[in-house]
Design a protein around this motif. Sequence first.
Motif, PDB file in Angstrom:
ATOM      1  N   ARG A 141      69.658 171.774  61.615  1.00 18.67           N
ATOM      2  CA  ARG A 141      69.954 170.356  61.839  1.00 18.67           C
ATOM      3  C   ARG A 141      68.768 169.542  61.358  1.00 18.67           C
ATOM      4  NH1 ARG A 141      71.278 169.453  67.941  1.00 18.67           N
ATOM      5  NH2 ARG A 141      69.411 170.728  68.191  1.00 18.67           N
ATOM      6  N   PHE A 142      69.041 168.410  60.747  1.00 18.81           N
ATOM      7  CA  PHE A 142      67.929 167.542  60.383  1.00 18.81           C
ATOM      8  C   PHE A 142      68.310 166.073  60.502  1.00 18.81           C
ATOM      9  CE2 PHE A 142      69.856 168.587  56.262  1.00 18.81           C
ATOM     10  CZ  PHE A 142      69.832 167.395  55.551  1.00 18.81           C
ATOM     11  N   PHE A 143      67.266 165.295  60.789  1.00 22.62           N
ATOM     12  CA  PHE A 143      67.426 163.877  61.049  1.00 22.62           C
ATOM     13  C   PHE A 143      66.659 163.092  59.992  1.00 22.62           C
ATOM     14  CE2 PHE A 143      67.803 166.297  64.871  1.00 22.62           C
ATOM     15  CZ  PHE A 143      68.797 165.690  65.625  1.00 22.62           C
ATOM     16  N   GLN A 144      67.261 162.015  59.526  1.00 26.18           N
ATOM     17  CA  GLN A 144      66.637 161.112  58.575  1.00 26.18           C
ATOM     18  C   GLN A 144      67.049 159.700  58.963  1.00 26.18           C
ATOM     19  OE1 GLN A 144      68.081 162.970  55.017  1.00 26.18           O
ATOM     20  NE2 GLN A 144      70.051 161.959  55.057  1.00 26.18           N
ATOM     21  N   PRO A 145      66.505 158.663  58.331  1.00 30.78           N
ATOM     22  CA  PRO A 145      66.795 157.298  58.780  1.00 30.78           C
ATOM     23  C   PRO A 145      68.286 157.041  59.002  1.00 30.78           C
ATOM     24  CG  PRO A 145      65.094 157.249  57.113  1.00 30.78           C
ATOM     25  CD  PRO A 145      65.553 158.674  57.201  1.00 30.78           C
ATOM     26  N   HIS A 146      68.650 156.878  60.284  1.00 31.95           N
ATOM     27  CA  HIS A 146      69.996 156.520  60.712  1.00 31.95           C
ATOM     28  C   HIS A 146      71.053 157.574  60.385  1.00 31.95           C
ATOM     29  CE1 HIS A 146      68.046 152.802  61.479  1.00 31.95           C
ATOM     30  NE2 HIS A 146      67.964 152.457  60.219  1.00 31.95           N
ATOM     31  N   GLN A 147      70.625 158.814  60.129  1.00 36.23           N
ATOM     32  CA  GLN A 147      71.576 159.887  59.862  1.00 36.23           C
ATOM     33  C   GLN A 147      71.128 161.193  60.508  1.00 36.23           C
ATOM     34  OE1 GLN A 147      72.119 160.215  55.596  1.00 36.23           O
ATOM     35  NE2 GLN A 147      73.995 159.001  55.682  1.00 36.23           N
ATOM     36  N   TYR A 148      72.131 161.980  60.862  1.00 33.76           N
ATOM     37  CA  TYR A 148      71.896 163.303  61.452  1.00 33.76           C
ATOM     38  C   TYR A 148      72.858 164.258  60.770  1.00 33.76           C
ATOM     39  CZ  TYR A 148      73.072 166.865  65.017  1.00 33.76           C
ATOM     40  OH  TYR A 148      73.368 168.027  65.676  1.00 33.76           O
ATOM     41  N   LEU A 149      72.350 165.343  60.229  1.00 32.14           N
ATOM     42  CA  LEU A 149      73.184 166.330  59.561  1.00 32.14           C
ATOM     43  C   LEU A 149      73.062 167.675  60.257  1.00 32.14           C
ATOM     44  CD1 LEU A 149      71.937 164.341  57.098  1.00 32.14           C
ATOM     45  CD2 LEU A 149      73.521 165.748  55.782  1.00 32.14           C
ATOM     46  N   SER A 150      74.180 168.326  60.461  1.00 34.04           N
ATOM     47  CA  SER A 150      74.232 169.624  61.112  1.00 34.04           C
ATOM     48  C   SER A 150      74.882 170.618  60.161  1.00 34.04           C
ATOM     49  CB  SER A 150      75.021 169.535  62.419  1.00 34.04           C
ATOM     50  OG  SER A 150      75.101 170.803  63.044  1.00 34.04           O
ATOM     51  N   LEU A 151      74.137 171.673  59.831  1.00 36.19           N
ATOM     52  CA  LEU A 151      74.581 172.638  58.825  1.00 36.19           C
ATOM     53  C   LEU A 151      74.737 174.007  59.471  1.00 36.19           C
ATOM     54  CD1 LEU A 151      72.955 172.881  55.281  1.00 36.19           C
ATOM     55  CD2 LEU A 151      73.540 174.930  56.568  1.00 36.19           C
ATOM     56  N   ASP A 152      75.891 174.613  59.274  1.00 33.59           N
ATOM     57  CA  ASP A 152      76.153 175.967  59.759  1.00 33.59           C
ATOM     58  C   ASP A 152      76.243 176.880  58.544  1.00 33.59           C
ATOM     59  OD1 ASP A 152      77.466 178.379  60.637  1.00 33.59           O
ATOM     60  OD2 ASP A 152      78.038 177.326  62.472  1.00 33.59           O
ATOM     61  N   PHE A 153      75.216 177.738  58.355  1.00 31.79           N
ATOM     62  CA  PHE A 153      75.177 178.605  57.183  1.00 31.79           C
ATOM     63  C   PHE A 153      76.332 179.604  57.186  1.00 31.79           C
ATOM     64  CE2 PHE A 153      70.712 177.356  57.714  1.00 31.79           C
ATOM     65  CZ  PHE A 153      70.370 176.989  56.422  1.00 31.79           C
ATOM     66  N   ALA A 154      76.614 180.191  58.343  1.00 22.74           N
ATOM     67  CA  ALA A 154      77.627 181.237  58.423  1.00 22.74           C
ATOM     68  C   ALA A 154      79.025 180.690  58.138  1.00 22.74           C
ATOM     69  CB  ALA A 154      77.586 181.899  59.792  1.00 22.74           C
ATOM     70  N   GLN A 179      79.582 177.818  56.635  1.00 25.87           N
ATOM     71  CA  GLN A 179      79.503 176.941  55.465  1.00 25.87           C
ATOM     72  C   GLN A 179      80.114 175.572  55.786  1.00 25.87           C
ATOM     73  OE1 GLN A 179      80.846 178.860  51.852  1.00 25.87           O
ATOM     74  NE2 GLN A 179      79.600 180.673  52.213  1.00 25.87           N
ATOM     75  N   ASP A 180      79.671 175.045  56.921  1.00 25.98           N
ATOM     76  CA  ASP A 180      80.114 173.731  57.390  1.00 25.98           C
ATOM     77  C   ASP A 180      78.958 172.744  57.342  1.00 25.98           C
ATOM     78  OD1 ASP A 180      82.712 174.403  57.905  1.00 25.98           O
ATOM     79  OD2 ASP A 180      82.447 174.711  60.052  1.00 25.98           O
ATOM     80  N   LEU A 181      79.267 171.474  57.089  1.00 24.72           N
ATOM     81  CA  LEU A 181      78.267 170.418  57.109  1.00 24.72           C
ATOM     82  C   LEU A 181      78.850 169.186  57.787  1.00 24.72           C
ATOM     83  CD1 LEU A 181      75.472 169.354  56.288  1.00 24.72           C
ATOM     84  CD2 LEU A 181      76.505 168.588  54.134  1.00 24.72           C
ATOM     85  N   LEU A 182      78.216 168.780  58.880  1.00 26.25           N
ATOM     86  CA  LEU A 182      78.641 167.592  59.622  1.00 26.25           C
ATOM     87  C   LEU A 182      77.601 166.500  59.439  1.00 26.25           C
ATOM     88  CD1 LEU A 182      80.645 166.389  61.767  1.00 26.25           C
ATOM     89  CD2 LEU A 182      79.029 167.198  63.499  1.00 26.25           C
ATOM     90  N   LEU A 183      78.045 165.323  59.088  1.00 24.98           N
ATOM     91  CA  LEU A 183      77.150 164.181  58.916  1.00 24.98           C
ATOM     92  C   LEU A 183      77.506 163.110  59.931  1.00 24.98           C
ATOM     93  CD1 LEU A 183      75.895 162.553  55.664  1.00 24.98           C
ATOM     94  CD2 LEU A 183      76.858 161.106  57.453  1.00 24.98           C
ATOM     95  N   ILE A 184      76.500 162.672  60.679  1.00 23.41           N
ATOM     96  CA  ILE A 184      76.678 161.581  61.638  1.00 23.41           C
ATOM     97  C   ILE A 184      75.844 160.411  61.163  1.00 23.41           C
ATOM     98  CG2 ILE A 184      76.407 160.855  64.036  1.00 23.41           C
ATOM     99  CD1 ILE A 184      76.644 163.803  64.820  1.00 23.41           C
ATOM    100  N   ASP A 185      76.516 159.347  60.793  1.00 32.63           N
ATOM    101  CA  ASP A 185      75.859 158.142  60.290  1.00 32.63           C
ATOM    102  C   ASP A 185      75.805 157.120  61.412  1.00 32.63           C
ATOM    103  OD1 ASP A 185      75.155 155.744  58.989  1.00 32.63           O
ATOM    104  OD2 ASP A 185      75.917 156.530  57.091  1.00 32.63           O
TER     105      ASP A 185
END
Length: 346
Positions: A230-243, A245-251
């Motif tokens: 998971r990583f956070f950047q200005p006004h965004q949060y991204l959650s990555l599941d390697f197994a 192969q999913d990517l969730l973006l919260i703006d």
Amino acid sequence: MATNVAVVGAGAFGRNHLRVYRELELAGASVRLAAVVDQDQTVRDQTAATYNIPAFPSVEEMLASGISLQAASVCVPTIHHAAAAAPLLAAGTDLLIEKPIAATLEEADQINVLAAKHHRIVQVGHLERFNPAVAAARAHLNRPMFFEAHRLSVFTPRSLDVDVVLDLMIHDLDIVLSLVPSAVREVRAVGLPVLSRTVDIANVRIEFENGCIANFTASRVSTERVRKLRFFQPHQYLSLDFARQDLLLIDVTAAAGLTDAQLAAMIEKHSKPELPGEPKHPTAGMNMSKIPVAPGEPLRLELSAFLEAVRTRELPQVDGVAGRKALALALEINAAIAEHTLRTGL
């Protein structure tokens, strides 16, 4: 003309390299699985029969046979990487070396010097770089300032020649190093042996010169298998599941006026599975979306990229320099763990 490729080491990793090279060959890719090397005669005999290829007990014997070879995957234990790579590079063979690139920085330097001297391609097998979810996340990168990585596995006797940092955590170290354009400023770490003689579980906090913070947890004594970043950047949060192969973006751009506590509560709420009947986006100002990810087997993508680098002579995505950088950080973490252990008496 097809690229003749050998696999050196037909253990857990090598078997998958053999399988994928043959699959690529049968699919019409410009590659031919030409040979295998393994010290174990039973493994050699089984592999030779399965793939109808010559098998050799050593790299030297394979090269002495006069076999035509352009590339090879080095999948032997880490402590043997440098010894296997040296004669292959000297013979003009391009290499994909499983991660970590070597057991020591001195050996990593030897490999890179030989590669430069003989004008050879060296790609390091940091598999997660080729995970489709990572590729999708890169398209949304915007000055990330906080990472949290969890890589947990059930115990297996595979790869016990290295500790959990070099075995598992190094995947996430390499990914974060590739995403943060800044040098490491500080490393804090703790780790413990549990079921082996080396560290089996570790927690690490890294601060970069640009202020970015990254927390890593790796364990090979877990009751479940987890591969998440998971990583956070200005006004965004991204959650990555390697197994998966999913990517969730919260703006949360529309919620920019919230306090840190309110924003943290919002993220926590949306990190949990939705309950039946619960509104999809109950919090005003939050836009949560699942980013499309084109699925694919990372190893197949990795080996295809390696073969393309061999063909075009272009620098691989994960070259020897990147492999050395990840190894250097992993070894710095191990030194910090040793210092913490000595200081606390654990």
